[in-house]
Write a protein that holds these residues in place. Structure first.
Motif, PDB file in Angstrom:
ATOM      1  N   UNK A  95       0.838  -1.205   0.000  1.00  0.00           N
ATOM      2  CA  UNK A  95       0.000   0.000   0.000  1.00  0.00           C
ATOM      3  C   UNK A  95       0.869   1.249   0.000  1.00  0.00           C
ATOM      4  N   UNK A  96       1.911   1.233   0.824  1.00  0.00           N
ATOM      5  CA  UNK A  96       2.832   2.383   0.844  1.00  0.00           C
ATOM      6  C   UNK A  96       3.539   2.526  -0.495  1.00  0.00           C
ATOM      7  N   UNK A  97       3.939   1.380  -1.079  1.00  0.00           N
ATOM      8  CA  UNK A  97       4.623   1.417  -2.370  1.00  0.00           C
ATOM      9  C   UNK A  97       3.718   2.008  -3.443  1.00  0.00           C
ATOM     10  N   UNK A  98       2.464   1.601  -3.471  1.00  0.00           N
ATOM     11  CA  UNK A  98       1.543   2.124  -4.483  1.00  0.00           C
ATOM     12  C   UNK A  98       1.392   3.628  -4.346  1.00  0.00           C
ATOM     13  N   UNK A  99       1.172   4.117  -3.120  1.00  0.00           N
ATOM     14  CA  UNK A  99       1.004   5.557  -2.930  1.00  0.00           C
ATOM     15  C   UNK A  99       2.251   6.322  -3.360  1.00  0.00           C
ATOM     16  N   UNK A 100       3.407   5.805  -2.943  1.00  0.00           N
ATOM     17  CA  UNK A 100       4.658   6.499  -3.269  1.00  0.00           C
ATOM     18  C   UNK A 100       4.928   6.478  -4.769  1.00  0.00           C
ATOM     19  N   UNK A 101       4.651   5.345  -5.409  1.00  0.00           N
ATOM     20  CA  UNK A 101       4.898   5.232  -6.842  1.00  0.00           C
ATOM     21  C   UNK A 101       3.961   6.147  -7.634  1.00  0.00           C
ATOM     22  N   UNK A 102       2.688   6.184  -7.252  1.00  0.00           N
ATOM     23  CA  UNK A 102       1.744   7.072  -7.940  1.00  0.00           C
ATOM     24  C   UNK A 102       2.137   8.532  -7.743  1.00  0.00           C
ATOM     25  N   UNK A 103       2.598   8.861  -6.549  1.00  0.00           N
ATOM     26  CA  UNK A 103       3.032  10.240  -6.302  1.00  0.00           C
ATOM     27  C   UNK A 103       4.237  10.586  -7.159  1.00  0.00           C
ATOM     28  N   UNK A 104       5.209   9.675  -7.221  1.00  0.00           N
ATOM     29  CA  UNK A 104       6.391   9.936  -8.054  1.00  0.00           C
ATOM     30  C   UNK A 104       5.979  10.118  -9.520  1.00  0.00           C
ATOM     31  N   UNK A 105       5.129   9.231 -10.019  1.00  0.00           N
ATOM     32  CA  UNK A 105       4.703   9.306 -11.417  1.00  0.00           C
ATOM     33  C   UNK A 105       3.969  10.621 -11.674  1.00  0.00           C
ATOM     34  N   UNK A 106       3.044  10.986 -10.789  1.00  0.00           N
ATOM     35  CA  UNK A 106       2.257  12.200 -10.981  1.00  0.00           C
ATOM     36  C   UNK A 106       3.134  13.443 -10.927  1.00  0.00           C
ATOM     37  N   UNK A 107       4.052  13.466  -9.999  1.00  0.00           N
ATOM     38  CA  UNK A 107       4.935  14.624  -9.880  1.00  0.00           C
ATOM     39  C   UNK A 107       5.889  14.710 -11.064  1.00  0.00           C
ATOM     40  N   UNK A 108       6.397  13.588 -11.505  1.00  0.00           N
ATOM     41  CA  UNK A 108       7.298  13.576 -12.651  1.00  0.00           C
ATOM     42  C   UNK A 108       6.589  14.054 -13.911  1.00  0.00           C
ATOM     43  N   UNK A 109       5.315  13.743 -14.045  1.00  0.00           N
ATOM     44  CA  UNK A 109       4.541  14.172 -15.208  1.00  0.00           C
ATOM     45  C   UNK A 109       4.031  15.601 -15.077  1.00  0.00           C
ATOM     46  N   UNK A 110       4.366  16.269 -13.961  1.00  0.00           N
ATOM     47  CA  UNK A 110       4.097  17.702 -13.847  1.00  0.00           C
ATOM     48  C   UNK A 110       2.822  18.092 -13.148  1.00  0.00           C
ATOM     49  N   UNK A 111       2.162  17.152 -12.456  1.00  0.00           N
ATOM     50  CA  UNK A 111       0.878  17.471 -11.829  1.00  0.00           C
ATOM     51  C   UNK A 111       1.020  18.219 -10.510  1.00  0.00           C
ATOM     52  N   UNK A 112       2.245  18.374 -10.011  1.00  0.00           N
ATOM     53  CA  UNK A 112       2.449  19.165  -8.805  1.00  0.00           C
ATOM     54  C   UNK A 112       2.975  18.362  -7.637  1.00  0.00           C
ATOM     55  N   UNK A 113       3.466  19.061  -6.628  1.00  0.00           N
ATOM     56  CA  UNK A 113       4.106  18.412  -5.487  1.00  0.00           C
ATOM     57  C   UNK A 113       3.136  17.603  -4.645  1.00  0.00           C
ATOM     58  N   UNK A 114       1.874  17.955  -4.652  1.00  0.00           N
ATOM     59  CA  UNK A 114       0.881  17.234  -3.845  1.00  0.00           C
ATOM     60  C   UNK A 114       0.197  16.129  -4.636  1.00  0.00           C
ATOM     61  N   UNK A 115       0.573  15.938  -5.887  1.00  0.00           N
ATOM     62  CA  UNK A 115      -0.145  15.016  -6.776  1.00  0.00           C
ATOM     63  C   UNK A 115       0.072  13.560  -6.369  1.00  0.00           C
TER      64      UNK A 115
END
Length: 459
Positions: A114-134
């Protein structure tokens, strides 16, 4: 062989079974070039279980029968669809995820994953430019990601129960958008396709006019859906201007980037999907180009808290979440497999340089095939991604239908598999150039077969 793994000791028979299955898969991969992309026959093994369970050897025989009739994405001539060969590390991770049998419904059922999924989605979203809270959530396929995005958009706009709310999208948007509205209980007229320009991109002035009319009439707009990679030609809608327009009208912007969003992970290719980070929500499918084993889709949001705000119902039979909301309260799925594991391990295998290399190769193959086909009397439909569709110039719908069917068959005889989409009333042949095994010889062969087909009179 025991039916369940022993919790106290290593089982040699189980180990041998797993090794033999791995070897069987390895042989299937290693002989892929000897079999056509599309098998000659689809097979159906005996379905019902027998009175007594089968031993390992019989189970592997059954498995081999299914494998013999499977589509063969590893063949260099497999160019029909958005289904490349699988990343090897993602296959291993899929096996391990099945063995762990964790459920990402709740943290106590999958604490680390569960932690891995949240962290991975956050990394992907931030890398794609959706913002620091994405952040976001994994989902079983892009259709589900698109559906969840539109449900969140409706909830955010307070439009539950409003049958007059509409969704604007490109005329070439994916069919999953219409399906999503049907599931949401909206009438067919809720989907408002906007014509595309000569490059297959949604025409912003026409959307602006439509939004202005609804604003004047105080009629609700549920969302605007932009596409970063249309299914037939790989067109990318003008995301920056669309985002600006949506902001001015207070409309939710969802980007269906199932095909093209992964380009945003690299500096060299990010301009192909410029403006991706301006979306309110974004669908990404790493399975379609990076080869992460199916299924691998993510719904990413600039404000991921909107997921739980929309979908959380409470899980009274589970302990409270140790961090953010339980995964099962961040989308439509309850029981969820650990799909994040194969995405994570596959990306770790590739690295950022490897991701860029995969994209480089796909774009280079599309450019080369276009170069080979441009001298021919064809209408070519392409975009900035790795797809290329074509049909005889000036052909009627009937002529295009017959030509595409005959030419596809001749290509299949050469172990070259292209798809045959119907686009704007005419059939085309489409090459998807994401297969890393496809080389110059396959591209040259496609050009030769197509050139020969054009020497014959159109029916």
């Amino acid at each position: 062989m025991v039916a369940f793994p022993d919790p106290a000791t290593l089982d040699p028979a189980l180990g041998a079974f797993l090794n033999q299955a791995s070897e069987q898969l390895g042989r299937w991969w290693a002989t892929a070039a000897e079999r056509p992309p599309l098998p000659a026959l689809s097979v159906l093994p005996e379905v019902a279980p027998q009175a007594r369970g089968l031993e390992a050897a019989a189970l592997l025989e059954d498995l081999q029968l299914v494998m013999d009739g499977a589509y063969n994405p590893c063949h260099p001539g497999a160019l029909a669809h958005l289904d490349p060969p699988p990343l090897t590390a993602s296959v291993v991770a899929d096996l391990v995820a099945a063995g762990l049998n964790n459920n990402l419904l709740a943290e106590e059922l999958s604490p680390s994953l569960s932690r891995l999924e949240r962290a991975l989605c956050s990394w992907m979203a931030q890398t794609l430019g959706l913002g620091e809270r994405a952040g976001g959530v994994c989902a079983s396929g892009g259709s589900l990601s698109n559906l969840m995005a539109l449900v969140v958009a409706r909830h955010h706009g307070g439009l539950q129960g409003r049958s007059d709310a509409v969704v604007f999208c490109s005329a070439d948007a994916h069919v999953s958008i219409g399906k999503a509205l049907a599931v949401m209980g909206l009438p067919p007229k809720a989907l408002r396709p906007i014509p595309v320009d000569a490059e297959g991109r949604l025409q912003v002035p026409l959307l602006a006019e439509a939004l202005e009319q609804r604003t004047r009439r105080s009629e609700p707009t549920l969302a605007v859906v932009a596409t970063a990679g249309t299914t037939v030609r790989g067109a990318v809608d003008p995301l920056g201007p669309l985002a600006e327009l949506c902001r001015s009208h207070g409309a939710w912007l969802h980007v269906d980037g199932a095909i093209g969003a992964v380009c945003g992970l690299t500096g060299r290719h990010a301009q192909r999907v410029a403006g991706l980070g301006l979306a309110d929500s974004l669908t990404v499918n790493p399975q379609k180009l990076l080869g992460v084993a199916k299924t691998s889709s993510l719904l990413l949001l600039a404000d991921p808290q909107r997921l739980a705000s929309c979908f959380a119902t409470g899980l009274p039979y589970m302990e409270p979440s140790w961090g953010e909301a339980h995964g099962g309260e961040c989308g439509l799925q309850g029981t969820r497999p650990a799909e994040a594991l194969k995405l994570w391990l596959g990306l770790r295998q590739l690295g950022l340089e490897g991701i860029e290399t995969v994209l480089d190769g796909a774009i280079a193959r599309r450019r080369r095939l276009r170069q080979l086909l441009e001298p021919l009397d064809l209408e070519l439909l392409g975009g900035p991604l790795h797809l290329l569709a074509f049909t005889p110039r000036g052909s009627t719908p009937r002529q295009a239908e017959l030509w595409s069917a005959l030419t596809r068959q001749r290509l299949l005889e050469q172990q070259l598999m292209l798809s045959r989409p119907l686009h704007n009333g005419r059939h085309h042949l489409k090459a998807v150039l994401g297969n890393p095994h496809t080389g110059e010889s396959q591209l040259q062969a496609i050009a030769r077969v197509v050139a020969a087909s054009l020497q014959e009179p159109l029916a």
